[in-house]
Each structure stands twice: as structure tokens, then as C-alpha cells.
Design an enzyme around this catalytic site. Structure first.
Site, PDB file in Angstrom:
ATOM      1  N   GLY A   4      -3.282   0.714  -1.189  1.00  0.00           N
ATOM      2  CA  GLY A   4      -4.256   1.543  -0.050  1.00  0.00           C
ATOM      3  C   GLY A   4      -2.444   2.832   0.417  1.00  0.00           C
ATOM      4  CG  LEU A   5       0.231   1.539   3.357  1.00  0.00           C
ATOM      5  CD1 LEU A   5       1.079   0.965   3.656  1.00  0.00           C
ATOM      6  CD2 LEU A   5      -0.796   2.124   4.086  1.00  0.00           C
ATOM      7  CB  SER A   6       0.805   6.281  -1.915  1.00  0.00           C
ATOM      8  OG  SER A   6       1.035   7.242  -2.670  1.00  0.00           O
ATOM      9  CB  SER A   7       2.914   0.998  -3.166  1.00  0.00           C
ATOM     10  OG  SER A   7       1.256   0.412  -4.286  1.00  0.00           O
ATOM     11  CB  SER A   8       1.569   4.496  -7.983  1.00  0.00           C
ATOM     12  OG  SER A   8       0.565   5.607  -7.136  1.00  0.00           O
ATOM     13  CB  ALA A   9       3.290   8.463  -4.826  1.00  0.00           C
ATOM     14  CB  ALA A  10       6.249   4.522  -2.927  1.00  0.00           C
TER      15      ALA A  10
ATOM     16  CG  ASP B 277      -0.600   9.472  -2.354  1.00  0.00           C
ATOM     17  OD1 ASP B 277      -1.420  10.093  -1.503  1.00  0.00           O
ATOM     18  OD2 ASP B 277      -1.508   8.681  -3.506  1.00  0.00           O
TER      19      ASP B 277
END
Length: 394
Positions: free
Chosen positions: A119-125, A167
Site C-alpha cells: 500500500g505504500l509503494s514499497s516496490s518503487a521504494a 509513486d
């Protein structure tokens, strides 16, 4: 940090560096960036850490504290097709960078996420933390826009998720105590500082206890339904409509949507209804923030969440329940789903004076409804943070 301890455990020495990328929330502007809408965003003071050292032979050796499987490949010979694991985002980023820069060194390291996945855009991070490390290892300096594009292209073209640039833009461009107001039509943006008139706020994040995967959800289908609606609206209005894949809702004037909306199939109409009303909410939200009206900004964020349920038709039952609990809890200015809104979490802008009471009441109400998720449900209180560009000086 645990990632540094794990690195020492594996390699018997300290990592040479640690890169960081914050998570993000999007109060207003959800489900619109893939069709060239406007968004608002805040980076938060939780994120992804990557403890690493360069490798001279170009190898990439990566361990995640969130996933059991370690991965490895040579930085200049990544598989051309995704492999179906958590490192696909990083392989795609390495391919993108390698097409534009000479990569002579790889990286080995350990990745740590501060919050649960979803939900918090861990993929982009995690992708941005990896890109930052790989660039430092190879002496490559990227502009903020190049950082955003590298992560975006990896997720969209290699992993295959129909995302926009929300993101990555938040995680790179945001500044502490400022709202990112981004127009994805031309990537122009404004960082709107908090007004001296604004009431204090913090960001509460409530994890439902569910996990989600955008590529396995209905995320891509929703984006295609919106695009199909925009394509049909162009045809109804006698506009040039060109190629379907190049169509975006932003190309359709609002008056055209209002005139022909009732001719659209119901799913397409609902997706368009969300997009066009979200565009208006985002503009109003930026103005409310500029005036220091956190209560109006929060109200618009709640509206955004409601439209995500009714028009975008996203939200697992558990997540919808969390959202509804938030709307009824004293001290919460506003909030909505985070991420795709099919599973994952919700977040809220809250009055810090009610912080403890909010965490207690939301947990009690949610776990009364879903007691089996007691061991997985989590809540966190966060504050705004700088994005990568502000931290690294890129």
C-alpha cells in the site's frame, strides 16, 4: 539497522554504504496518474534501507529481510523476461540503466523495509534504493527526473504493471512539511509548504493484515477500463481518437464526459466518473493545502476514498471497513486507501492530540469485525519526510 547486521553476518564485514528511499502516501489523486491526471503526495519517515557494497565482477547478490529467497544475476545480463519474484523490479531497473550507462560494477547487499508490505509503494521504494546504490557504485549521477523514469520504466515495461509516475515522483521529489502537487501530463510540479495557519497533523497508517500484488490484482484491468471509456468518449464526440494504447482520460474535455457519460458501459462510466471527479478534487485539495485548511483537505481525501469504493470499485472488504472506521473516528481529518486499494492498508491525516485514542479506537473496531487478523494487523504514526532528491542532493 537490521540490514547492516545481516550484511555483516553474511559477508563478515560492514557494508560500504546504505541507501534509503521513503514510502509515500497519496491523499488525493489516486488512480489517475496512469491517465495523465494530477496527484498530491507526501513522503513519510519510514521506508526501504539497502545496506550494500559494490562488486567488481558485475554480480548482483541481494537478500531481503521480507522475503526468504535470495537472488543473484550479472548486472549486464539480466533475464529479458521477468522471473516472477521480488527482484524483478531491480532486474528491470538494471536493464534500463545498462542501456544508457556503462555498468562495470554490481552490488551485493541486504534490503530492509520498515513497514509491512502493501500500500505504500514499497516496490518503487526498493527499486529507487537499488538504483541509487547501483549508480553510486558505478559513478553515475542521475537527475531526479532520470531517477523517476528508471524506476517507472522498470515497473511498467519489465514487471508489467500499468502504473503512472505517482509513486516514484513522491519518493524522489517530496520535501518534509510540503505537499507535492504534480501534473503527470508534463511532469510539472509544485512543492506547497505548510501554511502557518495549518493545524498540526501526523500521518497514521493502518495495515489490514492482508497482502497484495498489483500484477495479480485487478489494477491493470481498471486502468484499461478507464482508457476504454476515454477512447469511446472521443468517438462519441467526433474527436480524433488514434491508437487505443496512447489514449488517456486527460485528452477528453470534462464537458465531453458529462455529455456522453450515459452512453458508456457501466464499468467504463464508473472509472471515468472517478477520474474526472478526482481531477477536480486534486485541484481543490492543492488550494486547501495552500490556505492551510487541513480539515477541507482531509474531507476531500475522504471523498477520494469513497469514490475509490463506489466508482473505481477497489477495496477488499477488510480495507473498506478500515476506511469506514476512519471516517467515524474523532481526530481524523481525512484519509483513504493506500496503493492500489485491493488489499494492503489505509492511511489518515490525524490531529496529534488524538493520536493514542485514534490507534486504540481503530484497532478495537477493526479487530472486532476481523478477529482472525489480530496477529497481522498493525498501525504506525508517521511524519512527512524528504524524498531522495532532497536527501542525496541529486
Amino acid at each position: 539497522m537490521k540490514c547492516e547486521e545481516k550484511f555483516f553476518e553474511i559477508y563478515g564485514k560492514e557494508p560500504e554504504s546504505v541507501s534509503f528511499s521513503p514510502y509515500r502516501v497519496c491523499p488525493i489523486g489516486a488512480h489517475s496518474d496512469h491517465n495523465l491526471g494530477k496527484i498530491t503526495g507526501l513522503a513519510i519517515n519510514k521506508g526501504i534501507y539497502f545496506a550494500y557494497s559494490p562488486t567488481e565482477d558485475g554480480s548482483a547478490e541481494l537478500v531481503s529481510l521480507q522475503f526468504s529467497k535470495a537472488v543473484g544475476w550479472n548486472i549486464n545480463s539480466a533475464p529479458k523476461e521477468k522471473q516472477g519474484d521480488w527482484a524483478d523490479y531491480l532486474r528491470g531497473a538494471a536493464i534500463y540503466l545498462g542501456q544508457r550507462h556503462a555498468l562495470t560494477k554490481g552490488v551485493r547487499g541486504v534490503i530492509e523495509g520498515e513497514l509491512p508490505i502493501g500500500g505504500l509503494s514499497s516496490s518503487a521504494a526498493v527499486t529507487l534504493a537499488f538504483i541509487t546504490a547501483l549508480c553510486r557504485a558505478n559513478g553515475i549521477a542521475l537527475t531526479p527526473r532520470e531517477l523517476i523514469d528508471a524506476s517507472y520504466e522498470s515497473e511498467r515495461n519489465y514487471v508489467g504493471v500499468s502504473i503512472g509516475k505517482l509513486d516514484q515522483s513522491c519518493e524522489v521529489l517530496c520535501k518534509k512539511n510540503s505537499l507535492l502537487y504534480l501534473d503527470t501530463l508534463d511532469d510539472s510540479f509544485e512543492l506547497i509548504p505548510e501554511s502557518s495557519e495549518m493545524k498540526p497533523y501526523k500521518i497514521a497508517v493502518f495495515f489490514s493484515g492482508l497482502e497484495h500484488d498489483l500484477t495479480g490484482s485487478k489494477y491493470n484491468m481498471r486502468a484499461d477500463e478507464l482508457r476504454a471509456g476515454a477512447y469511446a468518449l472521443k468517438a462519441f464526440a467526433g474527436m480524433e481518437y488514434g491508437k487505443f494504447g496512447e489514449t488517456a482520460a486527460r485528452q477528453v474535455p470534462p464537458e465531453v464526459y458529462r455529455q456522453y457519460a450515459d452512453r458508456l458501459p457501466e464499468p467504463w462510466r464508473k472509472r471515468c466518473e472517478h477520474w474526472f471527479t478526482e481531477f477536480e478534487r486534486t485541484e481543490k485539495g492543492a488550494e486547501a493545502w495552500r490556505k492551510g485548511d487541513i480539515e477541507e483537505f482531509g474531507r476531500l481525501s475522504f471523498e477520494s476514498g469513497r469514490s475509490s469504493v463506489e466508482n473505481w470499485q477497489s477495496g477488499a472488504p477488510e480495507q473498506i471497513k478500515l476506511y469506514e472506521i476512519m471516517t467515524e473516528t474523532e481526530g481524523i481529518y481525512g484519509g483513504r486507501f493506500a496503493g492500489a486499494g485491493f488489499k494492503g492498508c489505509c492511511f489518515a491525516l490525524i490531529d496529534p492530540h488524538y493520536e493514542d485514542e485514534i490507534e486504540r479506537k481503530v484497532a478495537e473496531a477493526y479487530l472486532k469485525e476481523y478477529p482472525l487478523l489480530r496477529d497481522k494487523y498493525r498501525s504506525y504514526i508517521c511524519e512527512t519526510e524528504n524524498g531522495i532528491a532532497a536527501v542525496t542532493g541529486e
